[in-house]
Design a protein around this motif. Structure first.
Motif, PDB file in Angstrom:
ATOM      1  N   ALA A   1       1.000  -1.065  -0.008  1.00  0.00           N
ATOM      2  CA  ALA A   1       0.237   0.068  -0.046  1.00  0.00           C
ATOM      3  C   ALA A   1       0.795   1.267  -0.142  1.00  0.00           C
ATOM      4  CB  ALA A   1      -0.850   0.057   1.084  1.00  0.00           C
ATOM      5  N   VAL A   2       2.095   1.182   0.263  1.00  0.00           N
ATOM      6  CA  VAL A   2       3.120   2.492   0.538  1.00  0.00           C
ATOM      7  C   VAL A   2       3.244   3.134  -0.685  1.00  0.00           C
ATOM      8  CG1 VAL A   2       5.091   3.162   1.587  1.00  0.00           C
ATOM      9  CG2 VAL A   2       3.872   1.301   2.725  1.00  0.00           C
ATOM     10  N   GLN A   3       2.811   4.474  -0.679  1.00  0.00           N
ATOM     11  CA  GLN A   3       3.156   4.969  -1.915  1.00  0.00           C
ATOM     12  C   GLN A   3       4.272   6.168  -1.908  1.00  0.00           C
ATOM     13  OE1 GLN A   3       0.990   4.697  -4.773  1.00  0.00           O
ATOM     14  NE2 GLN A   3       0.265   3.134  -3.118  1.00  0.00           N
ATOM     15  N   ALA A   4       4.633   6.567  -0.550  1.00  0.00           N
ATOM     16  CA  ALA A   4       5.823   7.521  -0.500  1.00  0.00           C
ATOM     17  C   ALA A   4       6.346   7.313   1.211  1.00  0.00           C
ATOM     18  CB  ALA A   4       5.340   8.863  -0.253  1.00  0.00           C
ATOM     19  N   LEU A   5       7.749   7.542   1.175  1.00  0.00           N
ATOM     20  CA  LEU A   5       8.379   7.563   2.573  1.00  0.00           C
ATOM     21  C   LEU A   5       8.458   9.093   3.027  1.00  0.00           C
ATOM     22  CD1 LEU A   5       9.775   6.391   4.848  1.00  0.00           C
ATOM     23  CD2 LEU A   5      11.728   6.618   3.355  1.00  0.00           C
ATOM     24  N   ILE A   6       8.067   9.435   3.977  1.00  0.00           N
ATOM     25  CA  ILE A   6       8.470  10.749   4.510  1.00  0.00           C
ATOM     26  C   ILE A   6       9.596  10.816   5.644  1.00  0.00           C
ATOM     27  CG2 ILE A   6       7.670  12.860   5.799  1.00  0.00           C
ATOM     28  CD1 ILE A   6       5.266  10.642   3.384  1.00  0.00           C
ATOM     29  N   VAL A   7      10.633  11.524   5.379  1.00  0.00           N
ATOM     30  CA  VAL A   7      11.665  11.300   6.513  1.00  0.00           C
ATOM     31  C   VAL A   7      11.509  12.567   7.470  1.00  0.00           C
ATOM     32  CG1 VAL A   7      14.155  11.531   6.997  1.00  0.00           C
ATOM     33  CG2 VAL A   7      13.147   9.896   5.336  1.00  0.00           C
ATOM     34  N   THR A   8      11.343  12.481   8.776  1.00  0.00           N
ATOM     35  CA  THR A   8      11.205  13.579   9.620  1.00  0.00           C
ATOM     36  C   THR A   8      12.666  14.103   9.917  1.00  0.00           C
ATOM     37  OG1 THR A   8      11.292  12.319  11.634  1.00  0.00           O
ATOM     38  CG2 THR A   8       9.167  12.785  10.643  1.00  0.00           C
ATOM     39  N   HIS A   9      13.573  13.408  10.157  1.00  0.00           N
ATOM     40  CA  HIS A   9      15.052  13.631  10.312  1.00  0.00           C
ATOM     41  C   HIS A   9      15.977  12.501  10.167  1.00  0.00           C
ATOM     42  CE1 HIS A   9      13.869  12.256  14.099  1.00  0.00           C
ATOM     43  NE2 HIS A   9      15.425  12.129  14.496  1.00  0.00           N
ATOM     44  N   VAL A  10      17.322  12.710  10.067  1.00  0.00           N
ATOM     45  CA  VAL A  10      18.234  11.662   9.797  1.00  0.00           C
ATOM     46  C   VAL A  10      18.888  11.101  10.746  1.00  0.00           C
ATOM     47  CG1 VAL A  10      18.573  12.822   7.476  1.00  0.00           C
ATOM     48  CG2 VAL A  10      20.140  13.479   9.311  1.00  0.00           C
ATOM     49  N   HIS A  11      18.515  11.048  11.937  1.00  0.00           N
ATOM     50  CA  HIS A  11      19.120   9.949  13.023  1.00  0.00           C
ATOM     51  C   HIS A  11      18.774   8.622  12.467  1.00  0.00           C
ATOM     52  CE1 HIS A  11      19.293  13.071  16.575  1.00  0.00           C
ATOM     53  NE2 HIS A  11      20.677  12.851  15.973  1.00  0.00           N
ATOM     54  N   ILE A  12      19.593   7.711  12.874  1.00  0.00           N
ATOM     55  CA  ILE A  12      19.694   6.352  12.568  1.00  0.00           C
ATOM     56  C   ILE A  12      18.519   5.754  12.905  1.00  0.00           C
ATOM     57  CG2 ILE A  12      20.962   5.556  14.459  1.00  0.00           C
ATOM     58  CD1 ILE A  12      21.665   4.996  10.923  1.00  0.00           C
ATOM     59  N   ASP A  13      18.027   6.160  14.115  1.00  0.00           N
ATOM     60  CA  ASP A  13      16.701   5.291  14.717  1.00  0.00           C
ATOM     61  C   ASP A  13      15.468   5.774  13.942  1.00  0.00           C
ATOM     62  OD1 ASP A  13      17.120   7.824  16.065  1.00  0.00           O
ATOM     63  OD2 ASP A  13      15.602   7.353  17.730  1.00  0.00           O
ATOM     64  N   HIS A  14      15.539   6.666  13.000  1.00  0.00           N
ATOM     65  CA  HIS A  14      14.527   7.081  12.110  1.00  0.00           C
ATOM     66  C   HIS A  14      14.779   6.762  10.481  1.00  0.00           C
ATOM     67  CE1 HIS A  14      12.081   9.561  14.917  1.00  0.00           C
ATOM     68  NE2 HIS A  14      13.287   9.460  15.576  1.00  0.00           N
ATOM     69  N   VAL A  15      16.206   6.554  10.334  1.00  0.00           N
ATOM     70  CA  VAL A  15      16.296   6.191   8.772  1.00  0.00           C
ATOM     71  C   VAL A  15      17.109   5.003   8.428  1.00  0.00           C
ATOM     72  CG1 VAL A  15      15.911   8.911   8.243  1.00  0.00           C
ATOM     73  CG2 VAL A  15      18.225   7.881   8.847  1.00  0.00           C
TER      74      VAL A  15
END
Length: 479
Positions: free
Chosen positions: A58-72
């Motif tokens: 179902a995933v159409q896009a990824l949004i990155v809130t910030h680039v800390h490793i536990d988020h990206v």
């Protein structure tokens, strides 16, 4: 209300990954981060098993809130699982993200250059840099309309909270033009070094909010700086080494900024005396940044100075160099790193070492701790959150026990060094800051999802929200 699945940061503060379903067939993903320590996903992903464990159809896009490793940190696994959609993030994050992913691959996956280059090429092809406060339409396969806006979150350079404006048939049947969902990402504390404080959105029908410090408040900025200076003075008074575990991006640059300020104000004041009785002034203190990645990020931070706050801009105008001053020595190659560890183990001249990782779960800080934790002259100063199951949490928990020790690379090390924690130095918002983020919305949420926190922190924040905001549904997801 729109459906949200939480694939990480549910049972702790790492592995952030949330899936917002904008209709029955389509979704967008918010962050895709590594798990650290003992934290896991509900489906079994861990720090050692990072393959994508949920359906991506179902995933159409990824949004990155910030680039800390536990988020990206799981983005390479997301790409390997077949995700080919756009990756939206702020313009500073678009500059920083490839550096973070390159390092994550080298450290945790492979040093094969062709594999790394292929992954980075994919990221460059899929990344879509956005200006803050500008609405962007996310393409969908149906008539559902989704707009995205990123706003400053004040956590690290490039950090953002994400606002989604969704219009679909179900929402129209409720006689509503659209439905607003806000994901806080990681919110920064007010007056953090270098960064403007976050401003709340006008409204949110649903809010997904972090709760790292949902059970406590932080000191104000001036108190934090004073405590940092006092902690360092106490730690350096016996000519020992101060070890500060810090993540390469964000925390290291904030510490440099604050250390430059302390040195600028106290240049010719004594900070210590050497073993031979020679006075050492602040201006003579050695500050060692032992992290190739942190050094690269610091250079990028300087190139992104237009995104710094007014205070930082004024320091530049005065001719100061907040991230690159003469007391700082940077170490890149491994041989010099090992030589520095050995030198500090033998020397009696005080020094400050900043090295990754921030939770002592890997990186060069581990070699420093192995060499220096057994000497009571030395100090370990924690300035960030220590997740359960990490060596950093072990050191904090057991340092004041008679037989306290930490296990590093399968070996026990007795904790003889002094251990301090300056929790007010966190880049995360405190409880009152999180509540203010909600209070300052003109139209407050109908439902709030609390994620990214230990159980105690989530429950404490829920209690405060329920007490103050009557009629708001508060959800603590368990999967």
């Amino acid at each position: 209300m729109l459906s949200i699945k939480h694939h990480g940061a549910v049972h702790g503060v790492t592995g952030s990954c949330h899936e917002l379903f904008v209709d029955e067939q389509q979704s967008v993903l918010i962050d895709c981060g590594l798990f650290q320590g003992a934290e896991t996903s509900s489906l079994g992903a861990t720090a050692d098993h990072l393959e994508i464990d949920f359906d991506l159809s179902a995933v159409q896009a990824l949004i990155v809130t910030h680039v800390h490793i536990d988020h990206v940190g799981r983005i390479p696994y997301l790409l390997a699982a077949g995700f080919t959609g756009p990756i939206y993030c702020s313009k500073p994050s678009a500059t920083l993200l490839p550096l973070v992913i390159e390092d994550a691959l080298k450290v945790g996956v492979t040093r094969n250059k062709s594999i790394i280059d292929a992954c980075l090429e994919r990221i460059h092809e899929q990344i879509v840099p956005l200006d803050y406060q500008e609405w962007m339409k996310i393409p969908m396969k149906t008539e559902t309309k989704v707009q995205l806006r990123l706003s400053r979150a004040g956590h690290i350079l490039g950090s953002a909270y994400a606002s989604f404006r969704v219009s679909n048939e179900a929402i129209k049947l409720q006689n509503k033009p659209y439905h607003d969902v806000v994901f806080s990402g990681d919110l920064g504390a007010p007056h953090s070094p270098l960064l403007p404080a976050p401003k709340s959105p006008h409204k949110a029908d649903q809010l997904v909010i972090e709760s790292t410090y949902g059970d406590r408040n932080h000191e104000d900025r001036s108190s934090r700086v004073d405590r940092l200076q006092q902690s360092l003075e106490r730690a350096l008074s016996d000519s020992g080494t101060v070890l500060i575990p810090a993540f390469s991006i964000g925390r290291t640059q904030e510490l440099l900024y604050e250390l430059e300020s302390i040195i600028h104000k106290n240049r010719q004041k004594p900070v210590s005396h050497t073993a031979s009785g020679v006075q050492l002034d602040w201006q003579d203190l050695d500050i060692i940044i032992d992290s190739p990645l942190a050094n690269r990020f610091t250079q990028v931070y300087q190139s992104l100075a237009p995104y710094w706050d007014d205070e930082a801009q004024s320091r530049i105008a005065e001719g100061r160099h907040p991230l690159d001053f003469e007391q700082v020595t940077t170490i890149d190659d491994h041989e010099t790193h090992l030589q520095t560890v050995d030198y500090l183990k033998r020397q009696t001249r005080p020094a400050i070492v900043i090295a990754a990782s921030g939770m002592c779960a890997g990186g060069r800080i581990v070699n420093y701790i192995k060499a220096l934790i057994g000497d009571e002259r030395n100090d370990i100063v924690f300035v960030g959150y220590q997740a359960a199951g990490t060596p950093g949490r072990e050191i904090l928990t057991y340092h004041d026990k008679d037989d306290g020790y930490v296990t590093l690379d399968g070996e026990r090390f007795a904790i003889k060094a002094q251990v301090q924690q300056i929790s007010g130095y966190s880049a995360h918002a405190g409880q009152e800051d999180l509540l203010n983020f909600i209070r300052r919305m003109r139209s407050q949420p109908k439902r709030i999802h609390i994620v990214h926190g230990d159980d105690q922190a989530k429950l404490a924040l829920k209690k405060c929200i329920k007490k103050e905001f009557k009629g708001v549904e508060v959800v603590i997801p368990d999967s």
